[in-house]
Write an enzyme that holds these catalytic residues in place. Structure first.
Site, PDB file in Angstrom:
ATOM      1  N   GLU A 148       0.917   3.846   1.821  1.00 39.19           N
ATOM      2  CA  GLU A 148       1.397   4.241   3.148  1.00 39.19           C
ATOM      3  C   GLU A 148       2.583   3.392   3.584  1.00 39.19           C
ATOM      4  O   GLU A 148       3.563   3.921   4.127  1.00 39.19           O
ATOM      5  CB  GLU A 148       0.287   4.082   4.200  1.00 39.19           C
ATOM      6  CG  GLU A 148      -0.941   4.919   3.941  1.00 39.19           C
ATOM      7  CD  GLU A 148      -2.058   4.151   3.240  1.00 39.19           C
ATOM      8  OE1 GLU A 148      -3.224   4.341   3.613  1.00 39.19           O
ATOM      9  OE2 GLU A 148      -1.762   3.369   2.306  1.00 39.19           O
ATOM     10  N   HIS A 205       0.852  -1.191   0.000  1.00 40.55           N
ATOM     11  CA  HIS A 205       0.000   0.000   0.000  1.00 40.55           C
ATOM     12  C   HIS A 205       0.886   1.239   0.000  1.00 40.55           C
ATOM     13  O   HIS A 205       2.029   1.201   0.475  1.00 40.55           O
ATOM     14  CB  HIS A 205      -0.895   0.014   1.241  1.00 40.55           C
ATOM     15  CG  HIS A 205      -1.974  -1.019   1.218  1.00 40.55           C
ATOM     16  ND1 HIS A 205      -3.027  -1.003   2.106  1.00 40.55           N
ATOM     17  CD2 HIS A 205      -2.176  -2.104   0.434  1.00 40.55           C
ATOM     18  CE1 HIS A 205      -3.828  -2.017   1.869  1.00 40.55           C
ATOM     19  NE2 HIS A 205      -3.317  -2.718   0.852  1.00 40.55           N
ATOM     20  N   CYS A 253      -2.220  -0.479   7.543  1.00 37.28           N
ATOM     21  CA  CYS A 253      -1.439   0.751   7.420  1.00 37.28           C
ATOM     22  C   CYS A 253      -1.509   1.579   8.691  1.00 37.28           C
ATOM     23  O   CYS A 253      -0.502   2.134   9.138  1.00 37.28           O
ATOM     24  CB  CYS A 253      -1.917   1.555   6.221  1.00 37.28           C
ATOM     25  SG  CYS A 253      -1.573   0.734   4.645  1.00 37.28           S
ATOM     26  N   CYS A 269      -6.122   1.834   5.969  1.00 39.98           N
ATOM     27  CA  CYS A 269      -6.727   0.565   6.391  1.00 39.98           C
ATOM     28  C   CYS A 269      -6.106   0.158   7.732  1.00 39.98           C
ATOM     29  O   CYS A 269      -5.127   0.773   8.184  1.00 39.98           O
ATOM     30  CB  CYS A 269      -6.477  -0.499   5.325  1.00 39.98           C
ATOM     31  SG  CYS A 269      -4.764  -1.069   5.261  1.00 39.98           S
TER      32      CYS A 269
END
Length: 166
Positions: free
Chosen positions: A72, A70, A103, A100
């Protein structure tokens, strides 16, 4: 007399405040657009320290065949490498969509000072959408949260991406 840099203007119009949330979110949106063009879910992130971007990333789950890739997560790793420490307590993360749970957990562990996001995620968000891991009592760190910065733009990008795939 105090001067508010957000209200300063020149003869040509408002001056751009390069230290503003709006500016840094625009840079995260540029990363989200890169993800979109690579047929990845369009989420982008930047990490800022002392008014400078030290990391930029976009979602690369499909490209890297890695569920943890992801924006992040990739930005956290870049920022840690940039400063030579895993503690990012004087850093802020700008991300186009609410983080999420994975993260958000990483953001807490990396001790980011502040998390600024564009659009919320009421289904899977972990910064106040579904749950709030970033400010969970009992954890050893909590992040300040600023939601909704350029959120409409981030949401339009996500909606467009998923509409094309249906």
């Amino acid at each position: 007399m105090e001067i508010n840099p957000h209200e300063m203007t020149s003869d040509e119009g408002p001056l751009i405040d390069l230290s503003s949330d709006d500016y840094f979110m625009s840079q995260a949106l540029r990363q989200a657009l890169k993800a979109y063009e690579a047929e990845e879910v369009p989420v982008g992130a930047v990490v800022v320290r002392e008014g400078r971007i030290i990391a930029r990333a976009s979602n690369q789950v499909e490209t890297l065949k890695d569920a943890t890739a992801h924006a992040e997560m990739l930005a956290i790793t870049q920022a840690e490498n940039a400063i030579g420490d895993w503690r990012l307590n004087d850093c802020d993360l700008y991300v186009t969509k609410e983080p999420c749970p994975m993260c958000a957990g990483a953001l807490v562990h990396a001790r980011l000072r502040r998390v600024i996001f564009g659009c919320g995620d009421p289904v899977g968000g972990a910064a106040g959408g579904r749950i709030n891991i970033l400010q969970m009592p009992g954890l050893n760190h909590q992040c300040e949260i600023t939601p909704g910065v350029r959120g409409e733009e981030a949401l339009r990008l996500l909606k467009s991406f998923f509409a094309e795939r249906r």
